[in-house]
Design a protein around this motif. Structure first.
Motif, PDB file in Angstrom:
ATOM      1  N   GLU A  35       0.623  -1.233   0.003  1.00 20.63           N
ATOM      2  CA  GLU A  35      -0.006  -0.240   0.071  1.00 20.63           C
ATOM      3  C   GLU A  35       0.959   1.359   0.049  1.00 20.63           C
ATOM      4  O   GLU A  35       0.462   2.422  -0.037  1.00 20.63           O
ATOM      5  CB  GLU A  35      -0.991  -0.053   1.303  1.00 20.63           C
ATOM      6  N   ASP A  36       2.194   1.116   0.020  1.00 21.95           N
ATOM      7  CA  ASP A  36       3.040   2.378   0.002  1.00 21.95           C
ATOM      8  C   ASP A  36       2.966   3.296  -1.333  1.00 21.95           C
ATOM      9  O   ASP A  36       2.456   2.434  -2.195  1.00 21.95           O
ATOM     10  CB  ASP A  36       4.369   2.107   0.391  1.00 21.95           C
ATOM     11  N   GLU A  37       3.013   4.582  -1.138  1.00 19.89           N
ATOM     12  CA  GLU A  37       2.790   5.189  -2.340  1.00 19.89           C
ATOM     13  C   GLU A  37       3.802   5.054  -3.303  1.00 19.89           C
ATOM     14  O   GLU A  37       3.684   5.310  -4.462  1.00 19.89           O
ATOM     15  CB  GLU A  37       2.995   6.885  -1.758  1.00 19.89           C
ATOM     16  N   PHE A  38       5.179   4.606  -2.938  1.00 17.18           N
ATOM     17  CA  PHE A  38       6.081   4.407  -3.960  1.00 17.18           C
ATOM     18  C   PHE A  38       6.704   3.195  -3.963  1.00 17.18           C
ATOM     19  O   PHE A  38       6.945   2.427  -2.637  1.00 17.18           O
ATOM     20  CB  PHE A  38       7.325   5.456  -3.831  1.00 17.18           C
ATOM     21  N   ASP A  39       7.182   2.479  -4.862  1.00 18.49           N
ATOM     22  CA  ASP A  39       7.830   1.046  -5.041  1.00 18.49           C
ATOM     23  C   ASP A  39       9.245   1.061  -4.162  1.00 18.49           C
ATOM     24  O   ASP A  39       9.433   0.191  -3.385  1.00 18.49           O
ATOM     25  CB  ASP A  39       8.280   0.622  -6.060  1.00 18.49           C
ATOM     26  N   PHE A  40       9.811   2.207  -4.238  1.00 12.47           N
ATOM     27  CA  PHE A  40      11.289   2.318  -3.704  1.00 12.47           C
ATOM     28  C   PHE A  40      11.213   3.685  -2.922  1.00 12.47           C
ATOM     29  O   PHE A  40      11.041   4.761  -3.442  1.00 12.47           O
ATOM     30  CB  PHE A  40      12.612   1.991  -4.726  1.00 12.47           C
ATOM     31  N   ALA A  41      11.877   3.792  -1.907  1.00 16.29           N
ATOM     32  CA  ALA A  41      11.772   4.791  -1.103  1.00 16.29           C
ATOM     33  C   ALA A  41      13.067   4.699  -0.102  1.00 16.29           C
ATOM     34  O   ALA A  41      13.440   3.649   0.597  1.00 16.29           O
ATOM     35  CB  ALA A  41      10.686   5.261  -0.197  1.00 16.29           C
ATOM     36  N   ASN A  42      13.849   5.880  -0.030  1.00 17.39           N
ATOM     37  CA  ASN A  42      15.004   6.061   1.055  1.00 17.39           C
ATOM     38  C   ASN A  42      15.000   7.745   1.402  1.00 17.39           C
ATOM     39  O   ASN A  42      14.365   8.381   0.510  1.00 17.39           O
ATOM     40  CB  ASN A  42      16.330   5.342   0.563  1.00 17.39           C
ATOM     41  N   GLU A  43      15.905   7.924   2.310  1.00 18.01           N
ATOM     42  CA  GLU A  43      15.979   9.167   2.707  1.00 18.01           C
ATOM     43  C   GLU A  43      16.249  10.251   1.218  1.00 18.01           C
ATOM     44  O   GLU A  43      17.428   9.928   0.640  1.00 18.01           O
ATOM     45  CB  GLU A  43      17.119   9.540   3.790  1.00 18.01           C
ATOM     46  N   GLY A  44      15.414  11.129   0.997  1.00 16.43           N
ATOM     47  CA  GLY A  44      15.727  11.962  -0.099  1.00 16.43           C
ATOM     48  C   GLY A  44      15.645  11.451  -1.555  1.00 16.43           C
ATOM     49  O   GLY A  44      15.798  12.152  -2.363  1.00 16.43           O
ATOM     50  N   SER A  45      14.962  10.244  -1.681  1.00 14.78           N
ATOM     51  CA  SER A  45      14.689   9.760  -2.942  1.00 14.78           C
ATOM     52  C   SER A  45      13.192   8.718  -3.120  1.00 14.78           C
ATOM     53  O   SER A  45      13.472   7.883  -1.982  1.00 14.78           O
ATOM     54  CB  SER A  45      15.862   9.207  -3.352  1.00 14.78           C
ATOM     55  N   GLY A  83      11.790  17.586  -0.271  1.00 17.99           N
ATOM     56  CA  GLY A  83      13.269  17.067   0.198  1.00 17.99           C
ATOM     57  C   GLY A  83      13.590  15.664  -0.646  1.00 17.99           C
ATOM     58  O   GLY A  83      14.723  15.415  -0.255  1.00 17.99           O
ATOM     59  N   SER A  84      12.692  15.595  -1.590  1.00 16.12           N
ATOM     60  CA  SER A  84      13.081  14.260  -2.046  1.00 16.12           C
ATOM     61  C   SER A  84      13.338  14.350  -3.582  1.00 16.12           C
ATOM     62  O   SER A  84      12.219  15.056  -4.242  1.00 16.12           O
ATOM     63  CB  SER A  84      12.178  12.994  -1.750  1.00 16.12           C
ATOM     64  N   HIS A  85      13.804  13.510  -4.095  1.00 13.05           N
ATOM     65  CA  HIS A  85      13.965  13.539  -5.756  1.00 13.05           C
ATOM     66  C   HIS A  85      13.140  12.120  -6.161  1.00 13.05           C
ATOM     67  O   HIS A  85      13.460  11.297  -5.552  1.00 13.05           O
ATOM     68  CB  HIS A  85      15.615  13.098  -6.126  1.00 13.05           C
ATOM     69  N   VAL A  86      12.050  12.596  -6.859  1.00 16.54           N
ATOM     70  CA  VAL A  86      11.169  11.465  -7.138  1.00 16.54           C
ATOM     71  C   VAL A  86      11.169  11.284  -8.507  1.00 16.54           C
ATOM     72  O   VAL A  86      11.068  12.275  -9.633  1.00 16.54           O
ATOM     73  CB  VAL A  86       9.719  12.077  -6.840  1.00 16.54           C
ATOM     74  N   ARG A  87      11.219  10.085  -9.105  1.00 12.53           N
ATOM     75  CA  ARG A  87      11.384   9.644 -10.564  1.00 12.53           C
ATOM     76  C   ARG A  87      10.322   8.490 -10.902  1.00 12.53           C
ATOM     77  O   ARG A  87      10.168   7.702  -9.745  1.00 12.53           O
ATOM     78  CB  ARG A  87      12.658   9.206 -11.014  1.00 12.53           C
ATOM     79  N   ILE A  88       9.865   8.305 -12.006  1.00 12.92           N
ATOM     80  CA  ILE A  88       8.831   7.141 -12.516  1.00 12.92           C
ATOM     81  C   ILE A  88       9.900   6.313 -13.404  1.00 12.92           C
ATOM     82  O   ILE A  88      10.414   7.138 -14.206  1.00 12.92           O
ATOM     83  CB  ILE A  88       7.737   7.707 -13.352  1.00 12.92           C
ATOM     84  N   VAL A  89       9.806   5.125 -13.223  1.00 13.46           N
ATOM     85  CA  VAL A  89      10.348   4.163 -14.105  1.00 13.46           C
ATOM     86  C   VAL A  89       9.341   3.724 -15.035  1.00 13.46           C
ATOM     87  O   VAL A  89       8.334   3.098 -14.416  1.00 13.46           O
ATOM     88  CB  VAL A  89      11.306   3.151 -13.562  1.00 13.46           C
ATOM     89  N   SER A  90       9.108   3.680 -16.272  1.00 14.87           N
ATOM     90  CA  SER A  90       8.186   2.928 -17.177  1.00 14.87           C
ATOM     91  C   SER A  90       8.989   1.985 -17.998  1.00 14.87           C
ATOM     92  O   SER A  90       9.902   2.233 -18.675  1.00 14.87           O
ATOM     93  CB  SER A  90       7.760   3.867 -18.002  1.00 14.87           C
ATOM     94  N   VAL A 100      13.231   6.742 -17.464  1.00 17.14           N
ATOM     95  CA  VAL A 100      13.007   7.170 -16.565  1.00 17.14           C
ATOM     96  C   VAL A 100      12.428   8.783 -16.556  1.00 17.14           C
ATOM     97  O   VAL A 100      13.143   9.559 -17.514  1.00 17.14           O
ATOM     98  CB  VAL A 100      14.315   7.292 -15.684  1.00 17.14           C
ATOM     99  N   VAL A 101      11.626   9.112 -15.958  1.00 19.60           N
ATOM    100  CA  VAL A 101      10.837  10.413 -16.238  1.00 19.60           C
ATOM    101  C   VAL A 101      10.487  10.901 -15.053  1.00 19.60           C
ATOM    102  O   VAL A 101      10.286  10.463 -13.953  1.00 19.60           O
ATOM    103  CB  VAL A 101       9.591  10.336 -17.135  1.00 19.60           C
ATOM    104  N   ALA A 102      10.496  12.438 -14.915  1.00 17.73           N
ATOM    105  CA  ALA A 102      10.001  13.129 -13.757  1.00 17.73           C
ATOM    106  C   ALA A 102       8.749  13.126 -13.762  1.00 17.73           C
ATOM    107  O   ALA A 102       7.761  13.255 -14.669  1.00 17.73           O
ATOM    108  CB  ALA A 102      10.532  14.586 -14.003  1.00 17.73           C
ATOM    109  N   PRO A 103       8.138  13.190 -12.324  1.00 25.70           N
ATOM    110  CA  PRO A 103       6.765  13.150 -12.336  1.00 25.70           C
ATOM    111  C   PRO A 103       5.743  14.402 -12.729  1.00 25.70           C
ATOM    112  O   PRO A 103       4.693  14.180 -13.342  1.00 25.70           O
ATOM    113  CB  PRO A 103       6.404  13.057 -10.730  1.00 25.70           C
ATOM    114  N   ASN A 104       6.474  15.487 -12.874  1.00 29.65           N
ATOM    115  CA  ASN A 104       5.921  16.616 -13.683  1.00 29.65           C
ATOM    116  C   ASN A 104       5.901  16.640 -14.803  1.00 29.65           C
ATOM    117  O   ASN A 104       5.051  17.637 -15.342  1.00 29.65           O
ATOM    118  CB  ASN A 104       6.554  17.887 -12.754  1.00 29.65           C
TER     119      ASN A 104
END
Length: 181
Positions: A21-31, A57-64, A128-132
């Motif tokens: 149920e987590d929002e992102f598949d991978f998460a660590n501090e700042g990413s 404070g985090s760098h977010v990316r989508i892998v497709s 790899v794309v930016a969410p925006n």
């Protein structure tokens, strides 16, 4: 698939979500990293708006990735065996990988783990794309708690440079991203 072909499988495994149920598949501090895969002939994915909004404070990316289900492809079970090999000498992480796969696939994990997909096609199609950059809608009034959208991302271009967790993702075609993060 990403962990098997990463330059640093342990780091991706450590960041892999413990709760489906987590929002992102991978998460660590700042990413944060969200992975989307489709078997359609267009790059169509379902997103929650939370996956497309900035995380302070985090760098977010989508892998497709795009792939095809095929009888001669790689199964989750095959990929898990390959990942065990990449984690050789680290039995705690090997056990963790099995536990996460079982949790994500749920009760039907044995059946689901045998479905086969074209891994080379998935790697060759990886972007790899930016969410925006992903087309999206406004979330509406504050009383709206969750919005899910289906988006055709076929026209999105892959970023050349990735930082954070996205820097651990293999480059299109399964190549390395070393030195880009």
């Amino acid at each position: 698939l990403l962990m098997v072909h990463s330059d640093d499988p342990p780091s991706l495994l450590d960041a892999w979500h413990a709760n489906v149920e987590d929002e992102f598949d991978f998460a660590n501090e700042g990413s944060r990293l969200e992975v989307k895969t489709t078997t359609r002939d267009r790059r169509v994915h379902v997103f929650s708006l939370g996956q497309l909004k900035p995380v302070l404070g985090s760098h977010v990316r989508i892998v497709s990735m795009m792939t095809t289900e095929t009888v001669s492809g790689s199964s989750v079970a095959d990929l898990l065996i390959q990942l065990e090999g990449r984690l050789k000498g680290d039995p705690d992480r090997q056990i963790l990988a099995h536990a996460r796969v079982a949790e994500i696939l749920g009760r039907g994990w044995q059946k689901e783990s045998l479905r086969r997909f074209d891994a080379q096609e998935a790697l060759a199609s990886l972007v790899v794309v930016a969410p925006n950059d992903v087309p999206q809608v406004d979330c509406g009034p504050p009383e709206v708690l969750h919005v899910s959208i289906t988006v055709d991302c076929s026209e999105l271009a892959s970023e050349a440079i990735s930082v954070g967790l996205a820097g651990l993702v293999p480059a299109p075609g399964g190549g390395s991203r070393s030195g880009l993060s």
